[in-house]
Write an enzyme that holds these catalytic residues in place. Structure first.
Site, PDB file in Angstrom:
ATOM      1  N   GLY A 106     -29.870  44.877  26.685  1.00 13.61           N
ATOM      2  CA  GLY A 106     -30.839  43.943  26.117  1.00 13.61           C
ATOM      3  C   GLY A 106     -30.569  43.690  24.647  1.00 13.61           C
ATOM      4  O   GLY A 106     -29.732  44.347  24.032  1.00 13.61           O
ATOM      5  N   PRO A 107     -31.289  42.735  24.058  1.00 16.58           N
ATOM      6  CA  PRO A 107     -31.081  42.391  22.652  1.00 16.58           C
ATOM      7  C   PRO A 107     -31.413  43.556  21.728  1.00 16.58           C
ATOM      8  O   PRO A 107     -32.097  44.512  22.131  1.00 16.58           O
ATOM      9  CB  PRO A 107     -32.057  41.221  22.422  1.00 16.58           C
ATOM     10  CG  PRO A 107     -32.395  40.718  23.792  1.00 16.58           C
ATOM     11  CD  PRO A 107     -32.300  41.896  24.707  1.00 16.58           C
ATOM     12  N   THR A 110     -35.251  46.064  20.993  1.00 14.02           N
ATOM     13  CA  THR A 110     -36.206  45.948  22.088  1.00 14.02           C
ATOM     14  C   THR A 110     -36.708  47.309  22.592  1.00 14.02           C
ATOM     15  O   THR A 110     -37.537  47.352  23.502  1.00 14.02           O
ATOM     16  CB  THR A 110     -35.584  45.176  23.272  1.00 14.02           C
ATOM     17  OG1 THR A 110     -34.309  45.750  23.590  1.00 14.02           O
ATOM     18  CG2 THR A 110     -35.392  43.713  22.907  1.00 14.02           C
ATOM     19  N   GLY A 111     -36.208  48.411  22.037  1.00 15.24           N
ATOM     20  CA  GLY A 111     -36.743  49.718  22.389  1.00 15.24           C
ATOM     21  C   GLY A 111     -35.889  50.536  23.319  1.00 15.24           C
ATOM     22  O   GLY A 111     -36.395  51.443  23.989  1.00 15.24           O
ATOM     23  N   LYS A 112     -34.581  50.283  23.372  1.00 22.32           N
ATOM     24  CA  LYS A 112     -33.716  51.025  24.298  1.00 22.32           C
ATOM     25  C   LYS A 112     -33.631  52.506  23.902  1.00 22.32           C
ATOM     26  O   LYS A 112     -33.703  53.385  24.758  1.00 22.32           O
ATOM     27  CB  LYS A 112     -32.323  50.383  24.329  1.00 22.32           C
ATOM     28  CG  LYS A 112     -32.317  48.951  24.851  1.00 22.32           C
ATOM     29  CD  LYS A 112     -30.926  48.386  24.956  1.00 22.32           C
ATOM     30  CE  LYS A 112     -30.307  48.133  23.599  1.00 22.32           C
ATOM     31  NZ  LYS A 112     -31.009  47.060  22.859  1.00 22.32           N
ATOM     32  N   THR A 113     -33.467  52.782  22.619  1.00 25.28           N
ATOM     33  CA  THR A 113     -33.383  54.172  22.157  1.00 25.28           C
ATOM     34  C   THR A 113     -34.707  54.888  22.372  1.00 25.28           C
ATOM     35  O   THR A 113     -34.735  56.060  22.780  1.00 25.28           O
ATOM     36  CB  THR A 113     -32.991  54.217  20.669  1.00 25.28           C
ATOM     37  OG1 THR A 113     -31.747  53.524  20.491  1.00 25.28           O
ATOM     38  CG2 THR A 113     -32.834  55.643  20.191  1.00 25.28           C
ATOM     39  N   HIS A 332     -39.992  15.502   5.266  1.00 24.85           N
ATOM     40  CA  HIS A 332     -39.092  15.931   6.332  1.00 24.85           C
ATOM     41  C   HIS A 332     -39.814  16.893   7.275  1.00 24.85           C
ATOM     42  O   HIS A 332     -39.776  16.724   8.507  1.00 24.85           O
ATOM     43  CB  HIS A 332     -37.856  16.596   5.717  1.00 24.85           C
ATOM     44  CG  HIS A 332     -36.855  17.077   6.710  1.00 24.85           C
ATOM     45  ND1 HIS A 332     -35.670  16.404   6.974  1.00 24.85           N
ATOM     46  CD2 HIS A 332     -36.836  18.174   7.519  1.00 24.85           C
ATOM     47  CE1 HIS A 332     -34.995  17.058   7.901  1.00 24.85           C
ATOM     48  NE2 HIS A 332     -35.671  18.152   8.241  1.00 24.85           N
ATOM     49  N   GLU A 333     -40.469  17.902   6.714  1.00 27.86           N
ATOM     50  CA  GLU A 333     -41.166  18.882   7.548  1.00 27.86           C
ATOM     51  C   GLU A 333     -42.367  18.263   8.250  1.00 27.86           C
ATOM     52  O   GLU A 333     -42.683  18.620   9.396  1.00 27.86           O
ATOM     53  CB  GLU A 333     -41.609  20.080   6.690  1.00 27.86           C
ATOM     54  CG  GLU A 333     -40.471  20.827   6.007  1.00 27.86           C
ATOM     55  CD  GLU A 333     -39.400  21.298   6.971  1.00 27.86           C
ATOM     56  OE1 GLU A 333     -39.720  21.563   8.145  1.00 27.86           O
ATOM     57  OE2 GLU A 333     -38.224  21.371   6.562  1.00 27.86           O
TER      58      GLU A 333
END
Length: 509
Positions: A106-107, A110-113, A332-333
């Site tokens: 995953g990106p 994202t909480g893998k660890t 522009h915005e």
């Protein structure tokens, strides 16, 4: 300096000894032997020092799954795999082989660890962690030795703590387990081969039992031999959180923070579409920092708004623009904002004239619902929003500026998505097999049609420019609710439906 003197003196002494008739051959042989021994001892010392850094001392983890917001599906899959370690006896009735390896993909952020640490706590396992970069070494064989030591330490740690299982976690495993290129021999090929051997050596009957958990942002870069069943048996996607998950994560990270009554966590979650868990934690922390700077006793909604902008766009810069540039950027915005609000009602959260990062201004959008599947209409709407700024400049100033470059890049990328997805008039095609001229004509057709629609919208709501511009130049920020009120008011005003009337209005202003 002394080293250079010695190196320069040695040839002189040898030449002198030869000149006076002394046999220097024994001295040269002895010098070569001593040099070889010195080099060998130095190299071995370097290898031994490198090998001492094989493992990582990780304290006992206290992270629990209920402390990780969102990711319910990923947590369910991971818990199921971990239950195979806990309830190993009941698996025999079904003939289930416990899993050897789990790959979290995953990106970033994202909480893998966190999930790997929670897994160790959930199973009461010994936990040993390492990073893929720790196994890449200049000395041949050191990486493979580190892999062996990692598995050895996990087992020893479990035995020392009287634990039945051990979890080995390797972060950024793509550094260690990348695809092998033909027959080229590389040091980390040996390291990868050793990892494959160690994973094959994991047996379901050994004590303590070892479970391999790894994380990567690029699963497509991993070697096929590593991903086959029997090594990494299950791949678990830890994706960006959805609306519900973002709200849970924000609630977890704001538990210990003094929130004001005007803070709406659900609104903050809606404004942080596509944020990772790490970014959401940073939003809550930055909001607290803003409150601390102002010596405010509570964190208000305004602090959260500033924090979202900082995490999304970067810190506010001290860049000073001329009055003409500020006015052009503001219009522009506003062009982006008008088109966005018309094609996607209630989507504008804020229009800002404060420069952040490389942007002189920006529109922050907050979609009412997360979207992962796009129709042709959705893509065309997004292209029109991207073109809104440049069209506004054309209508108001008679030309564009370099500020539209990123908008055009986004629009062209979306046009290519339309064609590549088979949603254009070319039908279902492969872009590599279509001529450049045909692709160019189709891109131009799509862009020209959407440019015309964008101009029609901005003509209809042209009075908004004059009304909103003064507010934006004065306050630098225009929130979504105020902007929507201006759009409603503009519908009651006389419409200027042609460019000549617009130019006359600007000249008079």
């Amino acid at each position: 300096m002394g080293k250079e003197i010695v190196i320069g003196a040695v040839p002189v002494v040898v030449a002198f000894l030869v000149f006076i008739g002394v046999n220097v051959a024994p001295f040269i042989i002895a010098a070569l032997i001593l040099s070889f021994l010195f080099f060998f001892v130095t190299k071995q010392g370097g290898m031994s020092m490198a090998q001492k850094r094989t493992t990582v001392d990780v304290p006992k983890t206290t992270v629990k799954f209920n402390e990780i917001g969102g990711q319910e599906r990923a947590k369910k899959e991971l818990k199921e795999a971990l239950d195979f370690l806990i309830h190993k006896d009941s698996l025999k009735e079904y003939g289930i082989r416990p899993l050897k390896g789990l790959l979290l993909t995953g990106p970033p952020g994202t909480g893998k660890t966190l999930m790997a640490k929670a897994a160790a706590n959930y199973t009461n396992s010994a936990f040993v962690a390492a990073s893929g970069s720790q196994f890449v070494e200049m000395y041949v064989g050191v990486g493979a030795q580190r892999v062996r030591d990692l598995f050895k330490e996990a087992k020893q740690k479990a035995e020392k703590n009287n634990q039945d299982t051990a979890i080995i976690f390797i972060d950024e495993i793509d550094v260690l387990g990348g695809k092998r290129e033909g027959s080229q021999h590389r040091e980390y090929d040996q390291t990868l081969n050793q990892l494959l051997t160690e994973m094959d050596g994991i047996t379901t009957s050994e004590h303590p039992r070892v479970l391999m958990v790894a994380a990567t942002n690029r699963a497509d870069m991993l070697d096929d031999a590593l991903l086959r069943p029997g090594r990494f048996d299950r791949q678990i996607v830890v994706d960006l959180p959805d609306m519900k998950a973002r709200k849970q994560i924000l609630e977890i990270h704001t538990k210990n923070k003094p929130l004001a009554a005007d803070v709406d966590i659900e609104a903050v979650a809606r404004d942080t579409f596509n944020f990772s868990g790490a970014q959401l934690e940073s939003v809550t922390n930055e909001a607290a920092i803003y409150a601390f700077r102002e010596e405010s006793k509570e964190i208000t909604n305004r602090h959260f708004s500033h924090a979202i902008d900082k995490v999304m766009m970067g810190e506010q810069t001290d860049r000073e623009s001329t009055s003409e540039e500020r006015e052009r950027v503001a219009n522009h915005e506003l062009g982006h904002a008008i088109v966005s609000e018309v094609v996607r009602p209630d989507s504008v959260s804020q229009v800002s004239l404060r420069p952040r990062g490389q942007a002189l201004g920006y529109v922050r959008q907050s979609p009412q619902q997360d979207r992962y599947l796009y129709t042709l209409e959705n893509l065309e709407q997004q292209i029109m929003i991207a073109l809104g700024g440049a069209v506004a400049e054309e209508m108001l100033y008679g030309g564009r500026s370099t500020g539209s470059r990123n908008d055009f890049e986004q629009a062209l990328r979306l046009v290519n998505t339309i064609i590549d997805s088979g949603l254009s008039q070319l039908g279902i095609v492969k872009m590599d097999m279509v001529g450049k001229e045909a692709l160019h004509e189709e891109r131009q057709r799509i862009l020209n049609e959407l440019l015309d629609q964008t101009r029609a919208i901005l003509r209809t709501y042209f009075p908004v420019f004059g009304h909103a511009l003064n507010h934006l130049l004065r306050e630098e920020v225009l929130n979504g609710d105020e902007f929507r009120v201006m759009l409603v008011e503009a519908q009651a005003l006389p419409k200027k439906n042609n460019i000549e009337e617009i130019e006359t209005h600007l000249m008079n202003a």
